[in-house]
Design a protein around this motif. Structure first.
Motif, PDB file in Angstrom:
ATOM      1  N   ASN A 184       0.829  -1.204   0.000  1.00  0.00           N
ATOM      2  CA  ASN A 184       0.000   0.000   0.000  1.00  0.00           C
ATOM      3  C   ASN A 184       0.868   1.261   0.000  1.00  0.00           C
ATOM      4  N   SER A 185       1.949   1.247   0.783  1.00  0.00           N
ATOM      5  CA  SER A 185       2.883   2.387   0.801  1.00  0.00           C
ATOM      6  C   SER A 185       3.560   2.561  -0.548  1.00  0.00           C
ATOM      7  N   ALA A 186       3.839   1.457  -1.239  1.00  0.00           N
ATOM      8  CA  ALA A 186       4.428   1.539  -2.578  1.00  0.00           C
ATOM      9  C   ALA A 186       3.500   2.299  -3.522  1.00  0.00           C
ATOM     10  N   PHE A 187       2.212   2.021  -3.417  1.00  0.00           N
ATOM     11  CA  PHE A 187       1.236   2.714  -4.259  1.00  0.00           C
ATOM     12  C   PHE A 187       1.130   4.191  -3.872  1.00  0.00           C
ATOM     13  N   LYS A 188       1.069   4.469  -2.591  1.00  0.00           N
ATOM     14  CA  LYS A 188       0.958   5.863  -2.141  1.00  0.00           C
ATOM     15  C   LYS A 188       2.162   6.681  -2.583  1.00  0.00           C
ATOM     16  N   GLU A 189       3.360   6.136  -2.381  1.00  0.00           N
ATOM     17  CA  GLU A 189       4.573   6.875  -2.734  1.00  0.00           C
ATOM     18  C   GLU A 189       4.756   7.006  -4.242  1.00  0.00           C
ATOM     19  N   SER A 190       4.076   6.157  -4.995  1.00  0.00           N
ATOM     20  CA  SER A 190       4.138   6.244  -6.455  1.00  0.00           C
ATOM     21  C   SER A 190       3.063   7.170  -7.016  1.00  0.00           C
ATOM     22  N   GLY A 191       2.212   7.712  -6.120  1.00  0.00           N
ATOM     23  CA  GLY A 191       1.159   8.621  -6.552  1.00  0.00           C
ATOM     24  C   GLY A 191      -0.087   7.913  -7.025  1.00  0.00           C
ATOM     25  N   LEU A 192      -0.209   6.627  -6.706  1.00  0.00           N
ATOM     26  CA  LEU A 192      -1.366   5.845  -7.137  1.00  0.00           C
ATOM     27  C   LEU A 192      -2.448   5.830  -6.065  1.00  0.00           C
ATOM     28  N   LYS A 193      -3.654   5.520  -6.478  1.00  0.00           N
ATOM     29  CA  LYS A 193      -4.756   5.375  -5.525  1.00  0.00           C
ATOM     30  C   LYS A 193      -4.423   4.279  -4.521  1.00  0.00           C
ATOM     31  N   ALA A 194      -4.716   4.534  -3.251  1.00  0.00           N
ATOM     32  CA  ALA A 194      -4.359   3.583  -2.201  1.00  0.00           C
ATOM     33  C   ALA A 194      -5.260   3.777  -0.996  1.00  0.00           C
ATOM     34  N   CYS A 195      -5.092   2.931  -0.003  1.00  0.00           N
ATOM     35  CA  CYS A 195      -5.752   3.104   1.287  1.00  0.00           C
ATOM     36  C   CYS A 195      -4.946   4.109   2.110  1.00  0.00           C
ATOM     37  N   LEU A 196      -5.605   4.775   3.043  1.00  0.00           N
ATOM     38  CA  LEU A 196      -4.865   5.658   3.935  1.00  0.00           C
ATOM     39  C   LEU A 196      -3.805   4.847   4.674  1.00  0.00           C
ATOM     40  N   TRP A 197      -4.189   3.674   5.136  1.00  0.00           N
ATOM     41  CA  TRP A 197      -3.272   2.663   5.708  1.00  0.00           C
ATOM     42  C   TRP A 197      -4.046   1.372   5.820  1.00  0.00           C
ATOM     43  N   THR A 198      -3.382   0.251   5.619  1.00  0.00           N
ATOM     44  CA  THR A 198      -4.083  -1.026   5.766  1.00  0.00           C
ATOM     45  C   THR A 198      -3.109  -2.162   6.053  1.00  0.00           C
ATOM     46  N   PRO A 199      -3.467  -3.072   6.964  1.00  0.00           N
ATOM     47  CA  PRO A 199      -2.694  -4.291   7.161  1.00  0.00           C
ATOM     48  C   PRO A 199      -3.285  -5.469   6.387  1.00  0.00           C
ATOM     49  N   PHE A 200      -4.387  -5.206   5.640  1.00  0.00           N
ATOM     50  CA  PHE A 200      -5.128  -6.271   4.967  1.00  0.00           C
ATOM     51  C   PHE A 200      -4.835  -6.279   3.469  1.00  0.00           C
ATOM     52  N   ASP A 201      -5.052  -7.425   2.834  1.00  0.00           N
ATOM     53  CA  ASP A 201      -4.875  -7.500   1.386  1.00  0.00           C
ATOM     54  C   ASP A 201      -6.088  -6.963   0.630  1.00  0.00           C
ATOM     55  N   PHE A 202      -7.290  -7.151   1.196  1.00  0.00           N
ATOM     56  CA  PHE A 202      -8.506  -6.805   0.460  1.00  0.00           C
ATOM     57  C   PHE A 202      -8.691  -5.303   0.280  1.00  0.00           C
ATOM     58  N   GLY A 203      -8.078  -4.498   1.149  1.00  0.00           N
ATOM     59  CA  GLY A 203      -8.254  -3.050   1.050  1.00  0.00           C
ATOM     60  C   GLY A 203      -7.810  -2.508  -0.290  1.00  0.00           C
ATOM     61  N   LEU A 204      -6.571  -2.789  -0.660  1.00  0.00           N
ATOM     62  CA  LEU A 204      -6.031  -2.283  -1.922  1.00  0.00           C
ATOM     63  C   LEU A 204      -6.661  -3.007  -3.108  1.00  0.00           C
ATOM     64  N   MET A 205      -6.897  -4.306  -2.966  1.00  0.00           N
ATOM     65  CA  MET A 205      -7.526  -5.054  -4.056  1.00  0.00           C
ATOM     66  C   MET A 205      -8.885  -4.462  -4.413  1.00  0.00           C
ATOM     67  N   ASN A 206      -9.661  -4.115  -3.398  1.00  0.00           N
ATOM     68  CA  ASN A 206     -11.004  -3.575  -3.629  1.00  0.00           C
ATOM     69  C   ASN A 206     -10.980  -2.213  -4.314  1.00  0.00           C
ATOM     70  N   LYS A 207      -9.889  -1.460  -4.118  1.00  0.00           N
ATOM     71  CA  LYS A 207      -9.782  -0.141  -4.759  1.00  0.00           C
ATOM     72  C   LYS A 207      -9.672  -0.271  -6.284  1.00  0.00           C
ATOM     73  N   TYR A 208      -9.220  -1.449  -6.740  1.00  0.00           N
ATOM     74  CA  TYR A 208      -8.948  -1.611  -8.173  1.00  0.00           C
ATOM     75  C   TYR A 208      -9.804  -2.653  -8.861  1.00  0.00           C
ATOM     76  N   LYS A 209     -10.663  -3.325  -8.114  1.00  0.00           N
ATOM     77  CA  LYS A 209     -11.563  -4.282  -8.760  1.00  0.00           C
ATOM     78  C   LYS A 209     -12.596  -3.548  -9.587  1.00  0.00           C
ATOM     79  N   GLN A 210     -12.846  -4.067 -10.771  1.00  0.00           N
ATOM     80  CA  GLN A 210     -13.811  -3.410 -11.682  1.00  0.00           C
ATOM     81  C   GLN A 210     -15.230  -3.745 -11.273  1.00  0.00           C
TER      82      GLN A 210
END
Length: 216
Positions: free
Chosen positions: A190-216
């Motif tokens: 998630n930090s990799a996405f945030k630091e790259s300027g991509l959409k991300a969670c504010l913070w998350t220890p879970f896998d589904f958080g970031l996955m859900n941001k990009y599921k169509q």
């Protein structure tokens, strides 16, 4: 009676802390950090992958710069590299979730420990990956984030752990940082996405958080 009150109070704190952690984690997971720059040319593709608990970011080899690729073991026919990060003891001694022990989980979450970058090599796109279109500048930032996660030897080379992979198509490398309940394998992605300027969670220890941001 006093003993009973002490036991109840102890149990309250024992249960309250993990419950509070989960509640706060869920709140922060559902808060979205928007993409920094919109309406840009997004002609590069990366992927998100999960084993059900642990996230990897997958990058086609042609989108990995030379600095990051240098020192990473791979074959010409392996076209995609999946990057993960995690606690060393947990990675090496818990290859499957059935191998999970309380001791390994406790050490990973609460004790300072060394970490590893886990790289898995693929020949082709897997059906459960989520494709994400990004720009060249976002890709460059992602490459830099991943490169900076590797620990280097005195000669500046990545440090591979020989014969420690789960199969013929993955390897472990020494990494920077210490794992904890606040910096997990999934918060690293998630930090990799945030630091790259991509959409991300504010913070998350879970896998589904970031996955859900990009599921169509």
């Amino acid at each position: 009676m006093k003993l009973l009150k002490k036991i109840v109070k102890y149990l309250f704190y024992v249960l309250a802390i993990p419950i509070l952690y989960v509640l706060v984690s869920l709140i922060l997971t559902f808060i979205t950090v928007d993409r920094e720059i919109k309406n840009q040319v997004s002609d590069k593709t990366i992927y998100l992958n999960t084993n059900g608990v642990h996230l990897d970011v997958v990058i086609p080899k042609e989108n990995i710069n030379n600095k990051l690729l240098k020192g990473i073991r791979h074959k010409n026919y392996e076209r995609y590299l999946a990057f993960g990060w995690g606690e060393e003891n947990f990675y090496l001694n818990t290859p499957n979730w059935s191998d999970l022990t309380f001791s390994n989980a406790f050490k990973a979450l609460f004790l300072e420990s060394s970490t590893l970058v886990h790289i898995t090599r693929y020949r082709s796109i897997q059906p459960d990956w989520i494709a994400i279109k990004i720009s060249s500048s976002e890709l460059n930032k992602l490459n830099s984030y991943l490169l900076n996660s590797f620990q280097k030897d005195t000669l500046g080379s990545k440090i591979i752990l020989e014969d420690k992979g789960y199969s013929f198509r993955d390897d472990f490398y020494r990494a920077k940082g210490s794992y904890s309940c606040f910096k997990t394998c999934n918060s690293w992605v998630n930090s990799a996405f945030k630091e790259s300027g991509l959409k991300a969670c504010l913070w998350t220890p879970f896998d589904f958080g970031l996955m859900n941001k990009y599921k169509q």
